[in-house]
Design a protein around this motif. Structure first.
Motif, mmCIF file in Angstrom:
data_model
loop_
_atom_site.group_PDB
_atom_site.id
_atom_site.type_symbol
_atom_site.label_atom_id
_atom_site.label_comp_id
_atom_site.label_asym_id
_atom_site.label_seq_id
_atom_site.Cartn_x
_atom_site.Cartn_y
_atom_site.Cartn_z
ATOM 1 N N ALA A 291 0.806 -1.014 -0.034
ATOM 2 C CA ALA A 291 -0.159 0.136 0.014
ATOM 3 C C ALA A 291 0.905 1.263 -0.012
ATOM 4 N N ALA A 292 1.978 1.187 0.922
ATOM 5 C CA ALA A 292 2.812 2.158 0.711
ATOM 6 C C ALA A 292 3.568 2.612 -0.734
ATOM 7 N N ALA A 293 3.646 1.360 -1.465
ATOM 8 C CA ALA A 293 4.030 1.463 -2.808
ATOM 9 C C ALA A 293 2.979 2.020 -3.745
ATOM 10 N N GLY A 294 1.640 2.316 -3.119
ATOM 11 C CA GLY A 294 0.744 3.084 -4.006
ATOM 12 C C GLY A 294 -0.433 2.059 -4.375
ATOM 13 N N ASP B 258 -0.890 6.882 7.906
ATOM 14 C CA ASP B 258 -1.745 7.356 7.098
ATOM 15 C C ASP B 258 -1.863 6.892 5.646
ATOM 16 N N ILE B 259 -1.896 5.357 5.947
ATOM 17 C CA ILE B 259 -1.630 4.523 4.521
ATOM 18 C C ILE B 259 -3.050 3.926 4.443
ATOM 19 N N PRO C 117 -0.111 10.457 -3.934
ATOM 20 C CA PRO C 117 0.965 11.264 -3.651
ATOM 21 C C PRO C 117 2.214 10.800 -2.529
ATOM 22 N N TYR C 118 1.632 9.782 -1.907
ATOM 23 C CA TYR C 118 2.883 9.122 -0.544
ATOM 24 C C TYR C 118 3.329 8.053 -1.212
ATOM 25 N N ALA C 119 2.966 7.610 -2.580
ATOM 26 C CA ALA C 119 3.381 6.226 -2.988
ATOM 27 C C ALA C 119 4.991 6.323 -3.240
ATOM 28 N N LEU C 120 5.714 5.084 -2.729
ATOM 29 C CA LEU C 120 6.965 4.821 -2.952
ATOM 30 C C LEU C 120 7.177 4.140 -4.163
ATOM 31 N N SER C 121 7.885 4.833 -4.956
ATOM 32 C CA SER C 121 7.970 4.297 -6.458
ATOM 33 C C SER C 121 9.382 4.522 -7.120
ATOM 34 N N GLY C 122 10.157 5.027 -6.211
ATOM 35 C CA GLY C 122 11.405 5.419 -6.933
ATOM 36 C C GLY C 122 11.310 6.800 -7.273
ATOM 37 N N GLU D 133 10.858 14.852 -5.686
ATOM 38 C CA GLU D 133 11.382 14.593 -4.340
ATOM 39 C C GLU D 133 11.194 13.164 -3.766
ATOM 40 N N ARG D 134 12.120 12.883 -2.778
ATOM 41 C CA ARG D 134 12.028 11.464 -2.293
ATOM 42 C C ARG D 134 10.930 11.526 -1.329
ATOM 43 N N ARG D 135 10.389 10.371 -1.247
ATOM 44 C CA ARG D 135 9.335 10.247 -0.179
ATOM 45 C C ARG D 135 9.500 9.504 1.069
ATOM 46 N N ILE D 136 8.998 9.697 2.186
ATOM 47 C CA ILE D 136 9.261 8.737 3.260
ATOM 48 C C ILE D 136 7.631 8.599 3.957
#
Lengths: 249, 355, 177
Positions: free
Chosen positions: B68-71, B97-98, B196-201, B206-209
């Motif tokens: 889910a963090a990966a979107g 908040d995921i 907007p939060y998705a970790l995808s590279g 900007e990098r996301r945390i």
């Protein structure tokens, strides 16, 4: 003016808050450099542990996630299966990986999950203040084994590379150290190999890194390096424990 | 109307989850929800999704956290003891908040309990469940049709508010068969924009945390205040319920899920005998439909709460009505399921004997 | 019009299949149906029972406390479910395997030599089909043809020979009255 030495682009500008002589900074730098050298920074997702390196999510200049203690391999699995094109690494300490997260690491390895684990073994719980770790050596003092680890009461340390090499799953397992320049270079080689295998979609790679914790060992930084060299390496021999690429040749 | 298909509740969930565009499932076997992972493994294989049988429920919920963090839309299912194990992960996911979807096919407890239907996880579901100040959006279906329809609603709410969502079923709903109509067009996950939060590279951005901690002084408090505002919005906008014959009722039964089905039958029996009995079925357990209950308390004298536990939702009914009217309770713990005649008997007693 | 049915017997007597076949048949006749099986921890060999509700209205409770119809395939099931039956309800019992005689006088008792007939047809395991055939003839809640269609749905992977045998068992039960 030509800059000869600086912070690699794989690390952020944030100052790292590790103790003097701690090994985390060295390993962070190696990873930060490799993210650039292997040209993977923009497609890497890192997993920070719980422990001293919990702030790794601020230090690595790539997408990061901070999951519950020990669950890095499971979170890595979720990310990797969802985004197979991303490079996923989980940075974990010995409490995180070898105590609370034992099930997750064993099963990620058994599934040969295509992820890279960076396992920092400093034989002690750092952030919580020097308690007994699953990797604390027999006789070694900690704040919960003040007389020294008594194997009759606290059992034996867990040797992670040896444990995981009993599985058919993992593709690459190696143990290195960051106590001497030579060992640091070997650590970089091992980590590069690990990341490369992931890029090549070979499967699970883990590098266990023996690392200094002068604060909780009650030593100076120099004494800490000597202790790894003279004592820790004897219990945790360095080297490759699994390299399927070599076996396949 | 599309053709109806006779389906197990547990299979209906799977079709609902897939129609909602979820392509990631991780879970661990536990009765009475095993048909979910079994059928999911077949269906995910057919449509090219991810199915992972995990080493534990702890691993399952953390795999969801990653996916889910990966979107991606991600879900797991389990039953009570397994959901207890997942609480650590749910707390972290809520803290980050995921959005994820967790299905709990509730069984008798505490402990290993039994495998019979129960509603004894109500408090756990509606009070957060793990550590810290948080809530999970909780939906309570009462038919195979709703088991098919609610995953879509749950994902949409979860994503709208960036919060974990829970579907609280029970062993009876999972194990029973009913006709199901595939009532909506399957959602194509490829059309889901990257959150907007998705970790995808971090290429070209900007990098996301994604994280649930903040140790800087005051920051975590501010973050929790912000989340509290989100919860206030959910409470204001998302209360769902079904009210049957409540308008002129002398007694209103409040029940959800399987109990609502049983109480529906009991209310019909009572109305046939001349009692004016209504049924209020909360569909969202959190947010609890307090507004309607508060309004109904203005004109109704008796409330009867029926649950398959020793009295959990009854607290929410008391809070919603501010104990202004008589609140009666009938419960069956440990996997006991009330029957329509049993509930009818209670109604008769409350309203003063047979008519 | 709502009909509540409980079917009970040993695991392996086709109790769950019988319930699912009735439910499918109800659906084919555009009725509302629910089917709820007992699901024990045991995988095989225990007692099994299920509740089926077939109705022209939306079904309220899938839990059946006082059934209109009870079908019992073995002795313990008779002991357990005879008392639950509604007054004037119908009790179908497998006379081949049940030696006790039902006692209630306010119900209709229908003995069926289900296993004996099934054995005559060459397969004891289809006693449940004989029972279903007998039940729908007596109650007229479902048509024989939809039941045949429903058993083919339930056993979609069975051989033609087996499916025909099931039809014959339904016919034999149906022809008893």
């Amino acid at each position: 003016m030509k800059q000869l030495f600086g912070r690699p682009a794989g690390l952020t500008d944030i100052s790292q808050r590790y103790c003097p002589g701690c090994g985390h900074g060295i390993v962070h730098r190696i990873i930060g450099e490799l993210l650039v050298k292997l040209n993977i920074r923009e497609r890497t997702i890192g997993i920070a542990p719980v422990g001293c390196s919990v702030f790794a999510d601020e230090y690595f200049n790539c997408d990061m996630i901070q999951p519950p203690h020990g669950r890095g391999p499971a979170v890595s699995t979720g990310i990797k299966r969802s985004r197979p094109d991303c490079i996923v690494f989980s940075y974990q300490g010995d409490g995180d990986l070898a105590a609370i997260g034992t099930a997750e690491i064993v099963h990620a390895a058994a599934r040969n999950e295509n992820i890279t684990i960076i396992f920092i073994n400093n034989a002690i719980f750092g952030m919580t203040g020097g308690q007994l770790a699953p990797t604390t050596l027999p006789g070694m003092k900690s704040t919960t084994s003040v007389q020294g680890r008594d194997i009759k009461k606290q059992g034996y340390p867990i040797k992670v590379c040896e444990l995981l090499s009993g599985l058919d799953g993992p593709y690459y397992l190696a143990r290195t150290a960051v106590d001497t320049p030579k060992n640091i270079i070997n650590t970089e080689k091992a980590l590069k190999t690990a990341f490369t295998y992931q890029i090549e979609e070979k499967g699970f790679s883990l590098v266990e890194i023996l690392s200094m914790c002068p604060t909780n060992w009650g030593m100076t930084p120099v004494q800490s390096k000597k202790w790894i060299e003279n004592t820790m390496v004897k219990y945790y021999p360095l080297g490759e424990y699994r390299n399927r690429a070599k076996e396949e040749k | 109307m599309a053709e109806k298909k006779l389906m197990y509740g547990n299979h209906a969930i799977v079709e609902g989850v897939l129609a909602a565009g979820c392509r990631f499932f991780a879970g661990y076997p536990i009765t009475p929800q095993n048909e979910i992972p079994e059928f999911m493994s077949i269906r995910m294989n057919e449509i090219g999704g991810v199915f992972i049988q995990t080493e534990s429920e702890i691993a399952a919920i953390n795999m969801l956290f990653g996916a889910a963090a990966a979107g991606k839309r991600a879900m797991t299912s389990s039953s009570s003891p397994g959901i207890s194990l997942m609480q650590e992960g749910i707390s972290y996911i809520a803290g980050a908040d995921i959005p994820v979807l967790v299905v709990n096919v509730v069984r008798g407890g505490p402990g290993l309990g039994n495998i019979a239907p129960a509603q004894s996880d109500y408090f756990q579901a509606t009070r957060g469940g793990g550590h810290g100040d948080y809530f999970t959006i909780t939906l309570a279906p009462n038919s195979a049709q709703e088991l098919y329809e609610f995953p879509k609603i749950a994902f949409e709410l979860a994503e709208k508010y960036r919060n974990p969502a829970l579907i609280l079923a029970d062993g009876l709903l999972g194990q029973m068969m009913e006709p199901v109509e595939f009532s909506y067009k399957p959602f194509d996950p490829e059309t889901l924009p990257e959150p907007p939060y998705a970790l995808s590279g971090c290429k070209n951005r900007e990098r996301r945390i994604v994280r649930s901690y903040d140790l800087k002084p005051g920051k975590l408090e501010a973050w929790n205040w912000q989340r509290q505002k989100k919860y206030e919005q959910i409470v204001a906008n998302e209360q769902r319920f079904q009210a049957t014959a409540c308008d002129d009722a002398e007694l209103i039964i409040v029940a959800y899920g399987t109990c609502a089905r049983v109480c529906d039958a009991a209310a019909r029996m009572a109305r046939a005998k001349g009692y004016r009995v209504g049924l209020l079925r909360p569909i969202t357990l959190w947010p609890f439909p307090s507004n309607i209950l508060s309004a109904l308390a203005e004109k109704t004298d008796h409330f009867l709460v029926v649950e398959m536990n020793m009295g959990q939702m009854v607290d929410d009914v008391k809070l919603a009505t501010e104990c202004s009217k008589k609140i009666f309770f009938h419960g069956r713990p440990g996997g006991g399921v009330p029957t329509p005649p049993e509930v009818y008997g209670k109604i008769e007693t409350i309203l003063g004997g047979a008519r | 019009m709502t009909t509540e049915i409980i079917i009970s017997g040993f695991g392996g007597q086709g109790i769950v299949s019988s319930g699912i076949i009735l439910s499918h048949a109800g659906l084919y006749e555009s009725k509302n149906v629910t089917f709820f099986p007992s699901y024990g921890a045991e995988m095989r060999g225990g007692t099994a029972n299920c509740s089926v509700v077939i109705s022209t209205e939306p079904v309220a409770s899938p839990i059946v406390a006082t059934p209109d119809i009870v079908i019992v395939m073995n002795e313990p099931s008779l002991t357990r479910f005879e008392p639950a039956l509604k007054p004037k309800g119908l009790l179908f019992y497998n006379k081949t395997l049940i030696k006790s005689v039902p006692k209630r006088e306010d119900i209709t008792i229908i003995p069926v030599e289900a296993n004996a007939i099934a054995e005559e047809l060459g397969r004891g395991r289809i006693a449940n089909m004989v029972m279903l055939g007998a039940m729908i003839k007596k109650t007229t809640i479902l048509k024989l043809e939809t039941l045949k269609r429903a058993q083919r749905k339930r056993f979609s992977r069975a051989s033609d020979e087996q499916l025909s045998l099931n039809d014959r068992a339904l016919d034999r039960g149906y022809g008893l009255f």
